[in-house]
Design a protein around this motif. Structure first.
Motif: not given
Ligand SMILES: Cc1cc2nc3c(=O)[nH]c(=O)nc-3n(C[C@H](O)[C@H](O)[C@H](O)COP(=O)(O)OP(=O)(O)OC[C@H]3O[C@@H](n4cnc5c(N)ncnc54)[C@H](O)[C@@H]3O)c2cc1C
Ligand code: SF4
Ligand code: SF4
Ligand code: SF4
Ligand code: SF4
Lengths: 276, 149, 656
Positions: A205, A208-209, A211, B50, B53, B89, B92-93, B96, B136
């Motif tokens: 977390e 990611i945040i 970045a 957020m 997540l 976002f 980005l996800l 990763t 996850y």
């Protein structure tokens, strides 16, 4: 005269005439490859100045230290193009007044250090423009390609292996000029969005945040990556996000001190192919 | 992957368009899969990465984010801001290793009750096919410390 | 300690047939913090509400969740009931288990499970709800109307007639706008001046209207109910308090050859002038740019001619600061500059004119006293070619939209021409005839059938001069043939475009605009007269091309919105607004830029000696509409949104 001597003379001149109250540069570090920041307030202190191919750290972050620029006096600083881009961002985000900064610009080309023409941030706009124009063809980090070739499961595993080492020391944040927040999101505990203990979920977390917060702001100076004690390749993510905002929004971080932050602005015809 | 896997999906929607569209699906008595839990927000502009997540932390196998079509935002351009954030976002996800297939975005207006019902069904099907987000979930399991306020 | 009450409604069978309400009550009753959980047939009914109120009082509840229909249905009902039981209404939340659960699912167990989760999530949210008070903002009961065309005049009169104060600001020396320039108006062919002049006079004499002409808006601050506006009174060089409008100065002024803006260059005016004979107010201004005295330092003929000593060459611009509760923007339009049509010879051939110039020719008070005479030699044209859509619906000229009025005024022009010049032939090139409006299609039919206007469906490619004639080459697409017409005069139905300064003006006022510069309404269908900024309303052609009836209708609609606003002393608004943590804010101004309403200001934090130590973002609750865009942007998590706080949403998600 070597570039180091030339700049040393310039620094002495700036300091002795009172044109600047301080110059931030480099001095020798603990090993031959390392350099440390040097804060020069008097011409004599400039004698310690070093400028060579080991001067890779982006010093821009020191400018936003509490109180440094609050007296409206000018400060000189040694910056590579990435550093100049970061002061543009800091100015665009109202963290400093660009007119207070005297840029002593240089660039490292293989084994050579070259001086850059100009002393105020605006003087380098053509240079930054050309870096932007060449960004799409610039050689990409092969690891990025490699990661993109992986399937999601492999990618996830790859990053888990990396992130699992994170010890939440926040050295990356400390080293990043753009991480100037008075309170970082991880320290916000009402609610605690990011798990702070360094277990894998919290590490994921956090990374990611961070970045996300640097998307469209990272200039690729590599400070975070070098600072990380456990060698997490942070710059890969940031570079990937840089490609994204360039491709999707034609945004190249740090073009000028008036550039609008990419995530606080929009275009009505922004791409939305991914939206159902 | 077991036959009976029922994915858990968490949706973040704006109140003016998608939430109202979901209500319309209800008043029209359309039927759709019961896997989605909706969190209502004033505007897509309020939907923070957020939240996504945290939904994953709660074991969501899929996420849906939805709001007003461009040009229709009650707050004139909250959704334009949102669209940019999602674009970034999402990449980005994906980079990763959190696959884009699990995080879906849509525009659903207050009039699109049918689109809402169909979307819920198709998203549920898609996620069901992907199976549980085991990777996850393993992380969550490793995380002894529960989130606190 | 939280003491939450959960009230599960059966909604007759609507919920109960798919959700086990009893089981839901039992299991949610065991959830931490839940003091009481009841189910009942209809909680929205009177006895249902009584149960809810009784439970609040008996259990001293600190929060309420009603698991029932959508909040869109009964949130207001239940919040009111809570307030009546002494609980802050914002401590009540709705769990939507009907529209989004029982009505859309068929499996009893799954629906019950989902209802349980929805309710639990709401319980966790409500535990973190704060007591909120509706936001009250006082209202200044004075309206600002900007623009003195028909739309502005109508809005001002409507508001003033309802007993409220109005300041009407017009930047030209006189009221009137475009309508004052028109000859006769479709679809009734009544004389424009005759219906306009009484309106202008009424507006200028109304006890509730303060008229400021030759004035512009300098700045606008504040928000709905509380705008602070600075108005620049441009120097007129004529003292309005003493001038009687006798016009002696105008007659004497030696600088007579200035092209008249009002006559669209078809007539001349003096350096000290009123735009037209019926100007309101009938007080001249000196056009500094062309006045001989201002240019050469010598003349002052007007000053000598004025017996009342009203002329003052030393006058300066002045500023007036006033507070307003509401603003009506009615700044109108311009006609497109036709020189973009090089191929039509506008600006090159004197006898190629635009529609507005034709209006001046046809106007009884115009430069030719209403005779249709061609500009080049003053002869009566034997035929006229009208070209519609000269600018509109033409992407290559930058205007994609339809100007809406040109079909109608071209038909009008052909009729006026036929009435004034017997035997005159009107030939019209058009793309489509768009005559939707009361009496409009009948009107164009009359032009064709009674007044024998010849319509060619097709575009004109070129206009050139040959043997003293204007040669018009077009195509008749219905016959599939090219057409060349030798004409005495050509009239272009020019596109209606925004005022050239519309975008800057919109920024001054703080309203949105489209790609052209027409001002944006809050919602094209449902809120067409409100701008996106609360308290600022739109009227007339500044929003989109409009004819007079539509402009007037929108003006009256705006006036009614203003009056509704003025019907209260204070405004009450939902307290869903953002607020900022000044300690953690880094002053990056991302939120300031992202806010769609410009609701976030930069605030100086001073130390004891008054020195600025830092600058932080500060949300103006009067302007904030509660979208939360800023909250999501803020990296340091300094902003939050009441009613949908970070804590609340966190808890909602973590309960799923
Ligand atoms: C050739 C032609 C023929 C037409 N014929 C007809 C017809 O027959 N029938 C019909 O119904 N309609 C007709 N129309 C349309 C009609 O002219 C418009 O519908 C009408 O004028 C719109 O009124 P308005 O008040 O919105 O704008 P305008 O008439 O443009 O008035 C706007 C006013 O605001 C003032 N202003 C602008 N900016 C500012 C500022 N920043 N500060 C202060 N003041 C400002 C301007 O000076 C002007 O006085 C015709 C239009 C044209 C071009
Ligand atoms: S990670 Fe984000 S919140 Fe933390 S310091 Fe960096 S930019 Fe600020
Ligand atoms: S520097 Fe490395 S270890 Fe430290 S917080 Fe950043 S990523 Fe984690
Ligand atoms: S975005 Fe956050 S840190 Fe930046 S100015 Fe706004 S409140 Fe302050
Ligand atoms: S909530 Fe929306 S309207 Fe309010 S200050 Fe934030 S961005 Fe502006």
């Amino acid at each position: 005269m070597t570039i180091q001597e030339k700049y040393k003379a310039r620094v002495k001149e700036l300091l002795s005439t009172g044109a600047v109250k301080m110059v931030i540069g480099y001095k020798p570090g603990s090993t031959a490859e390392r350099r440390r920041p040097l804060f020069m307030r008097s011409p004599e202190e400039a004698d310690q100045l070093v400028l060579d191919t080991a001067c890779i750290a982006n010093l821009a972050g020191y400018l936003v230290a509490e109180g440094l620029l609050s007296d409206d006096k000018r400060v000189g600083i040694f910056l590579k193009p990435d550093g100049i881009r970061s002061i543009n961002i800091l100015a665009a985000e109202a963290q400093l007044n660009i007119d207070q900064i005297v840029v002593l610009g240089f660039d490292i080309d293989g084994q050579e250090v070259n001086a850059l023409e100009g002393e105020s941030a605006g003087d380098f706009s053509a240079l930054i423009e050309s870096i932007k124009d060449h960004a799409p063809e610039a050689p990409r980090n092969p690891l990025i390609e490699q990661i993109e070739q992986m399937n999601p499961i492999q990618r996830f595993d790859f990053w888990q292996t990396e992130f699992s080492r994170c010890i939440k020391c926040y050295a990356c944040r400390q080293a990043c000029p753009m991480c100037y927040c008075r309170r970082c999101i991880v320290d916000s505990n009402q609610p605690q969005w990011i798990n702070t203990s360094s277990h894998t979920l919290g590490n994921l977390e956090w990374n990611i945040i961070r970045a996300f917060h640097l998307s469209g702001r990272c200039v690729g100076c590599g400070n975070c990556d070098r600072a990380c004690p456990v060698n997490i390749p942070l710059r890969l993510i940031n570079a990937r996000m840089g490609q994204e905002v360039l491709g999707a929004f034609d945004h190249f971080a740090g073009m000028s001190e008036t550039q609008e932050p990419v995530l606080a602005s929009f275009k009505k015809d922004d791409s939305e192919t991914f939206i159902l | 992957m077991s036959e009976s896997f029922e994915p858990k999906i968490i949706a973040f929607v704006c109140t003016y368009c998608t939430y109202t569209g979901a209500d319309l699906a209800g008043t029209s008595r359309l039927k759709y899969a019961p896997n989605v839990r909706i969190i209502r927000l004033p505007c897509t502009g309020r939907i923070s990465p957020m939240f996504i997540l945290k939904a994953l932390q709660q074991g969501a196998d899929g996420i849906l984010v939805s709001g007003c079509h461009p040009g229709d935002c009650h707050f004139t351009h909250g959704n334009y801001h949102a669209r940019r954030r999602w674009m970034v976002f999402r990449t980005l996800l994906d980079f990763t290793g959190i696959p884009s297939e699990r995080i879906k975005f849509s525009w659903i207006s207050a009039a699109e009750g049918h689109k809402f019902a169909e979307l819920i069904n198709s998203v549920t099907d898609d996620i069901r096919k992907l199976g549980p987000f085991d990777q996850y979930k393993n992380l969550i399991r490793e995380t002894e410390a529960p989130a606190t306020l | 300690m939280a003491k939450i009450g959960v009230f599960i409604c059966h909604c007759g069978e609507n919920i109960a047939s798919k959700v086990d309400c009893n089981k839901l009550a039992t299991s949610i009753g065991e959830h931490p913090g839940v003091a009481v959980a009841l189910d009942y047939k209809y909680f929205c009914s009177d006895p249902g509400q009584e149960r809810l109120k009784k439970a609040i009082k008996e259990n001293n509840l600190t929060g309420v969740v009603v698991a029932a229909c959508s909040p869109m249905m009964h949130e207001a009902t239940f919040r009111k009931a809570c307030a009546e039981a002494g609980l802050n209404p914002y401590l009540c939340e709705i769990a939507n288990i009907r529209e989004q659960c029982s009505w859309v699912h068929t499996d009893y167990d799954m629906a019950t499970q989902k209802a349980m989760e929805i309710t639990r999530s709401m319980v966790e949210k409500v535990k973190r709800n704060n007591k909120l008070q509706p936001i009250e903002v006082p209202v200044t009961r004075r309206a600002l109307v900007i623009g003195g065309g028909i739309a502005g005049i109508q809005a001002a009169l409507d508001i003033a007639n309802a007993g409220q104060q109005v300041v009407l600001v017009e930047r030209e020396p006189s009221l009137g706008g475009h309508m004052a320039q028109l000859s006769e108006t479709f679809p009734t062919l009544d004389c424009s001046q005759c219906i306009m002049t009484p309106r202008m006079v009424e507006a200028s004499q109304h006890p509730n209207i303060r008229l400021l002409t030759y004035a512009e808006i300098e700045s606008v601050d504040g928000y709905i109910g509380n705008f602070q506006v600075r108005i620049r009174m441009k120097a007129r060089y004529v003292d309005m308090s003493t001038c009687t409008g006798c016009g002696d100065c105008i007659t004497k002024c030696p600088t007579k050859k200035i092209s008249s803006e009002f006559d669209c260059g078809m007539g001349k005016r003096t350096a000290i002038y009123t735009p037209f004979a019926q100007s309101v107010p009938n007080i001249p201004v000196i056009d500094k740019a062309s006045c001989t005295y201002f240019k050469n330092g010598k003349c002052k003929v007007c000053m000598k001619s004025c017996e009342l000593n009203s002329i003052n060459f030393d006058m300066q611009d002045e500023f007036i600061d006033l507070d307003f509760g509401a603003i009506v923007v009615a700044t109108g339009f311009q006609v497109q500059d036709n020189s973009v049509y090089g191929e039509y010879g506008y600006g090159k051939y004197k006898d190629v004119i635009n529609g507005l110039q034709f209006e001046r020719l046809a106007s009884a008070s115009g430069p030719t006293s209403g005779k249709i005479l061609r500009p080049s030699d003053g002869k009566e044209p034997e035929n006229i070619v009208f070209i519609q859509c000269a600018g509109s619906r033409d992407c290559s000229k930058g205007v994609r939209y339809c100007s809406k009025i040109c079909c109608m005024y071209t038909a009008k022009h052909s009729m006026l021409y036929a009435h004034k010049v017997h035997g005159g032939i009107a030939q019209i090139f058009y793309m489509d005839i768009r005559a939707a409006g009361k009496g409009y299609d009948e009107f164009t039919r009359r032009a064709i059938e009674e007044d024998k206007a010849a319509y060619f469906r097709g575009r004109v490619s070129k206009v050139w001069q040959e043997n003293g004639k204007l040669m018009v080459r077009g195509v008749d697409t219905l016959l599939g043939k090219p057409v060349v017409i030798a004409a005495d005069m050509v009239v272009l139905a020019t596109a209606m475009v925004p005022q050239p300064d519309a975008k800057d003006f919109a920024k001054t006022i703080g309203i949105g605009y489209d790609e052209y510069g027409f001002f944006n309404e809050a919602h094209l269908k449902l809120r067409p007269v409100e701008s996106s900024t609360a308290g600022v309303f739109l009227a007339g052609a500044c929003q989109s091309p409009k004819d007079i009836p539509d402009s007037v209708a929108q003006a009256s609609a705006s006036a009614s919105k203003v009056l509704a606003l003025f019907s209260k002393d204070k405004l009450e608004r939902e307290p869903v607004v953002a607020s900022n943590n000044e300690t953690t804010c880094a002053g990056c101004w991302g939120c300031v830029l992202a806010c769609p309403y410009n609701a976030i200001e930069k605030k100086d934090i001073l130390d004891r000696s008054g020195k600025v130590i830092k600058r932080v973002a500060s949300v103006n609750p009067g302007l904030c509409q509660g979208c939360g865009t800023c909250v999501t942007f803020c990296r340091s998590n300094s902003l939050d949104l009441a009613g949908f706080t970070e804590k609340q949403i966190f808890a909602e998600v973590m309960a799923l």
